[in-house]
Structure formats: structure tokens, C-alpha cells
Motif scaffolding. Structure first.
Motif, PDB file in Angstrom:
ATOM      1  N   VAL A  25       0.846  -1.182   0.026  1.00  0.00           N
ATOM      2  CA  VAL A  25       0.132   0.154  -0.022  1.00  0.00           C
ATOM      3  C   VAL A  25       0.996   1.331  -0.118  1.00  0.00           C
ATOM      4  O   VAL A  25       1.901   1.202   0.834  1.00  0.00           O
ATOM      5  CB  VAL A  25      -0.845  -0.113   1.194  1.00  0.00           C
ATOM      6  CG1 VAL A  25      -1.836   1.222   1.421  1.00  0.00           C
ATOM      7  CG2 VAL A  25      -1.713  -1.332   1.129  1.00  0.00           C
ATOM      8  N   THR A  26       0.774   2.144  -0.985  1.00  0.00           N
ATOM      9  CA  THR A  26       1.391   3.341  -1.281  1.00  0.00           C
ATOM     10  C   THR A  26       0.164   4.316  -0.850  1.00  0.00           C
ATOM     11  O   THR A  26      -0.414   4.567  -1.668  1.00  0.00           O
ATOM     12  CB  THR A  26       2.183   3.490  -2.378  1.00  0.00           C
ATOM     13  OG1 THR A  26       3.011   2.419  -2.541  1.00  0.00           O
ATOM     14  CG2 THR A  26       3.071   4.882  -2.307  1.00  0.00           C
ATOM     15  N   VAL A  27       0.578   5.293   0.216  1.00  0.00           N
ATOM     16  CA  VAL A  27      -0.172   6.553   0.378  1.00  0.00           C
ATOM     17  C   VAL A  27       0.068   7.743  -0.572  1.00  0.00           C
ATOM     18  O   VAL A  27       1.456   8.154  -0.672  1.00  0.00           O
ATOM     19  CB  VAL A  27      -0.126   6.913   1.851  1.00  0.00           C
ATOM     20  CG1 VAL A  27      -0.871   8.324   2.232  1.00  0.00           C
ATOM     21  CG2 VAL A  27      -0.352   5.737   2.915  1.00  0.00           C
ATOM     22  N   ILE A  28      -0.916   8.028  -1.072  1.00  0.00           N
ATOM     23  CA  ILE A  28      -0.629   9.188  -2.404  1.00  0.00           C
ATOM     24  C   ILE A  28      -1.023  10.643  -1.674  1.00  0.00           C
ATOM     25  O   ILE A  28      -0.450  11.462  -1.761  1.00  0.00           O
ATOM     26  CB  ILE A  28      -1.564   8.862  -3.606  1.00  0.00           C
ATOM     27  CG1 ILE A  28      -1.102   7.513  -3.912  1.00  0.00           C
ATOM     28  CG2 ILE A  28      -1.439   9.894  -4.695  1.00  0.00           C
ATOM     29  CD1 ILE A  28      -0.092   7.429  -4.430  1.00  0.00           C
ATOM     30  N   GLU A  29      -2.117  10.602  -0.747  1.00  0.00           N
ATOM     31  CA  GLU A  29      -2.561  11.926  -0.321  1.00  0.00           C
ATOM     32  C   GLU A  29      -3.102  11.728   1.058  1.00  0.00           C
ATOM     33  O   GLU A  29      -3.729  10.503   1.080  1.00  0.00           O
ATOM     34  CB  GLU A  29      -3.462  12.589  -1.512  1.00  0.00           C
ATOM     35  CG  GLU A  29      -4.044  13.829  -0.651  1.00  0.00           C
ATOM     36  CD  GLU A  29      -5.018  14.464  -1.577  1.00  0.00           C
ATOM     37  OE1 GLU A  29      -5.407  15.557  -1.670  1.00  0.00           O
ATOM     38  OE2 GLU A  29      -5.655  13.735  -2.458  1.00  0.00           O
ATOM     39  N   LEU A  42      -7.425   8.886   3.358  1.00  0.00           N
ATOM     40  CA  LEU A  42      -6.258   8.535   2.671  1.00  0.00           C
ATOM     41  C   LEU A  42      -6.539   8.320   1.105  1.00  0.00           C
ATOM     42  O   LEU A  42      -7.602   7.569   0.785  1.00  0.00           O
ATOM     43  CB  LEU A  42      -5.562   7.382   3.080  1.00  0.00           C
ATOM     44  CG  LEU A  42      -5.300   7.384   4.902  1.00  0.00           C
ATOM     45  CD1 LEU A  42      -4.635   6.007   5.247  1.00  0.00           C
ATOM     46  CD2 LEU A  42      -4.327   8.748   4.994  1.00  0.00           C
ATOM     47  N   THR A  43      -5.792   8.591   0.202  1.00  0.00           N
ATOM     48  CA  THR A  43      -5.836   8.100  -1.123  1.00  0.00           C
ATOM     49  C   THR A  43      -4.608   7.174  -1.120  1.00  0.00           C
ATOM     50  O   THR A  43      -3.390   7.618  -1.047  1.00  0.00           O
ATOM     51  CB  THR A  43      -5.689   9.247  -2.133  1.00  0.00           C
ATOM     52  OG1 THR A  43      -6.684  10.289  -1.660  1.00  0.00           O
ATOM     53  CG2 THR A  43      -5.892   8.825  -3.363  1.00  0.00           C
ATOM     54  N   VAL A  44      -4.854   5.890  -1.642  1.00  0.00           N
ATOM     55  CA  VAL A  44      -3.757   5.061  -1.702  1.00  0.00           C
ATOM     56  C   VAL A  44      -3.522   4.423  -2.956  1.00  0.00           C
ATOM     57  O   VAL A  44      -4.719   4.309  -3.673  1.00  0.00           O
ATOM     58  CB  VAL A  44      -3.780   4.062  -0.540  1.00  0.00           C
ATOM     59  CG1 VAL A  44      -3.821   4.657   0.721  1.00  0.00           C
ATOM     60  CG2 VAL A  44      -5.176   3.025  -0.684  1.00  0.00           C
ATOM     61  N   GLU A  45      -2.421   3.644  -3.190  1.00  0.00           N
ATOM     62  CA  GLU A  45      -2.151   2.890  -4.307  1.00  0.00           C
ATOM     63  C   GLU A  45      -2.143   1.447  -3.811  1.00  0.00           C
ATOM     64  O   GLU A  45      -1.103   1.289  -2.995  1.00  0.00           O
ATOM     65  CB  GLU A  45      -1.120   3.538  -5.232  1.00  0.00           C
ATOM     66  CG  GLU A  45      -0.853   2.759  -6.685  1.00  0.00           C
ATOM     67  CD  GLU A  45       0.168   3.352  -7.132  1.00  0.00           C
ATOM     68  OE1 GLU A  45       1.595   2.893  -7.067  1.00  0.00           O
ATOM     69  OE2 GLU A  45      -0.032   4.092  -8.143  1.00  0.00           O
ATOM     70  N   LEU A  46      -2.803   0.619  -4.369  1.00  0.00           N
ATOM     71  CA  LEU A  46      -2.687  -0.745  -4.073  1.00  0.00           C
ATOM     72  C   LEU A  46      -2.198  -1.709  -5.110  1.00  0.00           C
ATOM     73  O   LEU A  46      -2.325  -1.614  -6.208  1.00  0.00           O
ATOM     74  CB  LEU A  46      -4.120  -1.473  -3.754  1.00  0.00           C
ATOM     75  CG  LEU A  46      -5.083  -0.436  -2.840  1.00  0.00           C
ATOM     76  CD1 LEU A  46      -6.500  -1.320  -2.823  1.00  0.00           C
ATOM     77  CD2 LEU A  46      -4.534  -0.616  -1.537  1.00  0.00           C
ATOM     78  N   TRP A  47      -1.013  -2.362  -4.575  1.00  0.00           N
ATOM     79  CA  TRP A  47      -0.412  -3.246  -5.431  1.00  0.00           C
ATOM     80  C   TRP A  47      -0.853  -4.698  -5.187  1.00  0.00           C
ATOM     81  O   TRP A  47      -0.663  -5.206  -3.886  1.00  0.00           O
ATOM     82  CB  TRP A  47       1.106  -3.119  -5.156  1.00  0.00           C
ATOM     83  CG  TRP A  47       1.708  -4.160  -6.159  1.00  0.00           C
ATOM     84  CD1 TRP A  47       2.152  -4.070  -7.467  1.00  0.00           C
ATOM     85  CD2 TRP A  47       2.394  -5.444  -6.095  1.00  0.00           C
ATOM     86  NE1 TRP A  47       2.849  -4.965  -8.281  1.00  0.00           N
ATOM     87  CE2 TRP A  47       2.893  -5.950  -7.024  1.00  0.00           C
ATOM     88  CE3 TRP A  47       2.161  -6.413  -4.952  1.00  0.00           C
ATOM     89  CZ2 TRP A  47       3.331  -7.385  -7.087  1.00  0.00           C
ATOM     90  CZ3 TRP A  47       2.751  -7.667  -4.915  1.00  0.00           C
ATOM     91  CH2 TRP A  47       3.397  -8.186  -6.123  1.00  0.00           C
ATOM     92  N   CYS A  48      -1.459  -5.171  -6.153  1.00  0.00           N
ATOM     93  CA  CYS A  48      -2.121  -6.591  -5.983  1.00  0.00           C
ATOM     94  C   CYS A  48      -1.504  -7.427  -7.426  1.00  0.00           C
ATOM     95  O   CYS A  48      -1.999  -7.076  -8.255  1.00  0.00           O
ATOM     96  CB  CYS A  48      -3.758  -6.625  -5.971  1.00  0.00           C
ATOM     97  SG  CYS A  48      -4.313  -5.462  -4.850  1.00  0.00           S
ATOM     98  N   GLU A  49      -0.813  -8.345  -6.941  1.00  0.00           N
ATOM     99  CA  GLU A  49      -0.083  -9.113  -8.081  1.00  0.00           C
ATOM    100  C   GLU A  49      -1.034  -9.635  -9.261  1.00  0.00           C
ATOM    101  O   GLU A  49      -0.604  -9.714 -10.241  1.00  0.00           O
ATOM    102  CB  GLU A  49       0.775 -10.316  -7.390  1.00  0.00           C
ATOM    103  CG  GLU A  49       1.503 -11.231  -8.516  1.00  0.00           C
ATOM    104  CD  GLU A  49       2.282 -12.061  -7.677  1.00  0.00           C
ATOM    105  OE1 GLU A  49       3.162 -12.898  -8.470  1.00  0.00           O
ATOM    106  OE2 GLU A  49       2.334 -12.620  -6.642  1.00  0.00           O
ATOM    107  N   ASN A  50      -2.187 -10.069  -8.539  1.00  0.00           N
ATOM    108  CA  ASN A  50      -3.002 -10.880  -9.712  1.00  0.00           C
ATOM    109  C   ASN A  50      -4.020  -9.976 -10.166  1.00  0.00           C
ATOM    110  O   ASN A  50      -4.845 -10.270 -10.923  1.00  0.00           O
ATOM    111  CB  ASN A  50      -3.783 -12.022  -9.088  1.00  0.00           C
ATOM    112  CG  ASN A  50      -2.644 -12.944  -8.834  1.00  0.00           C
ATOM    113  OD1 ASN A  50      -2.014 -13.337  -9.649  1.00  0.00           O
ATOM    114  ND2 ASN A  50      -2.837 -13.653  -7.412  1.00  0.00           N
TER     115      ASN A  50
END
Length: 202
Positions: A25-29, A42-50
Motif C-alpha cells: 500500500v502506497t499513500v498518495i494523499e 487517505l488516497t492510496v495505491e494498492l499493489w495486487c499481483e493478480n
């Protein structure tokens, strides 16, 4: 720090259609929340492999109930076919709703006209066994697992492979098979035979 999180995709009634494990999880804002003092939005970017690029459209078709006729994957680009298969896999339980496997002895028809590579084979076999948008493997190991039951069909069964000659010419890639190397088409036939599937090439 977020860990062991799952990103769930919901239908219009709030039922889970499928889910992805969130690896990062990367927090953007960050900004104060209108929901209450001391809270933040929070505005977040999620990394989901699939969670693959191109999966949005098939998920929307599942959500709206419009994944309802065969051949909807035919015009997809190669990278989008892989995303289609991922949605077929992750939405499988939601779409089957506890439906049992077809009993042994069934006859399924595989349309070889649109099989142009390995992913399109899995799209076609998934549709042949489980209907529009159906899943029956998305790599060789997964296909073998599906042939062991619990994925829509019980062996032994018969597979009528229509337009098989055209499919054979397109599935000519050589792939490793243990200590051997086989043409993909021949390896698929071998896997079917080992699992009790009678393939009739037509």
C-alpha cells in the motif's frame, strides 16, 4: 503499515464477486476527514499481483450480469485475454454459486476456430466446460488441477475438439514437459489422456 489485506470487488448488492491479496500500500494523499475530528482520508495505491491491467471490463460484465453469452473474449488483444482468464478464476465461486460439477460421462464441445495461442485455448476450454466467461485453467498446471475435479467437470468425459486442425497449427510452440519438450497441442492431448478425457479431433 498495512499487512494481510484483501481488496474485495462487490456487486450491486454488496456481495463479494472476488478478491485480490494486497501486497503493498502506497499513500498518495492525506487530508483531514469530514467524518470527524482526528480522522484522516487517505488516497492510496494498492499493489495486487493478480489484479491485471485490462480486467476492469470483464469485472464490470460480471457485476452487471452481462457476461452471458459465448465468444465475448474472441476480439480481445493477447494481453487482455490473460486478464479475462484472471477474472474467470477469481470470480468463479461467485458465478457458480455452489453449482456442482457436471457428472462423469458428459460430452463437451471445444470450438477451435478462435484458439490462436495458449491463453485463447484456456478461454475456449473454460467456456466449453463452464459456459460464458467460465474457468478451466489458465496454465498447464491449473488445467491439470481442474481435471482432478471441483472445477466444473468430472472425469472421465469426452471432448469434441472442433476445428482442431486449425488449432494444431497455432499451438505449435514447443514447451517443457518434465525432461522432454513437446509441441503444446500434443502436450494438451497428453494431459487430457492421462486424466481420462477422450478427445475427438474434428
Amino acid at each position: 503499515m498495512a499487512g494481510n489485506a484483501w481488496f474485495e470487488l462487490l456487486d450491486g448488492d454488496g456481495a463479494t464477486m472476488g478478491s485480490y491479496f494486497v501486497g503493498e500500500v502506497t499513500v498518495i494523499e492525506v487530508k483531514p476527514s469530514a467524518s470527524g475530528a482526528g480522522l484522516v482520508d487517505l488516497t492510496v495505491e494498492l499493489w495486487c499481483e493478480n489484479a491485471l491491467p485490462g480486467a476492469e471490463r470483464p469485472w464490470e460484465l460480471v457485476r452487471t450480469g452481462h457476461l452471458d453469452h459465448t465468444g465475448m473474449w474472441h476480439e480481445l488483444a493477447p494481453e487482455d485475454r490473460h486478464a479475462w482468464l484472471s477474472v474467470a478464476l477469481w470470480s468463479r465461486e461467485y458465478r457458480r454459486r455452489g453449482k456442482p460439477d457436471a457428472p462423469a460421462g458428459q460430452v463437451f464441445t471445444l470450438d477451435g476456430r478462435y484458439i490462436v495461442d495458449e491463453d485463447s485455448f484456456y478461454c475456449a476450454i473454460g467456456e466449453a466446460v463452464n459456459g460464458p466467461g467460465g474457468y478451466f485453467g489458465w496454465n498447464l498446471d491449473a488445467l491439470d488441477d481442474c481435471l482432478c475435479g471441483g472445477w466444473g467437470a468430472s472425469t472421465p468425459f469426452t471432448l469434441h475438439w472442433d476445428f482442431s486442425a486449425e488449432a494444431r497449427t497455432r499451438l505449435a510452440e514447443r514447451v517443457p514437459a518434465g525432461d522432454r519438450e513437446l509441441v503444446l497441442f500434443d502436450l494438451l492431448l497428453e494431459i487430457f489422456e492421462e486424466r481420462g478425457v477422450s478427445v475427438i479431433l474434428r
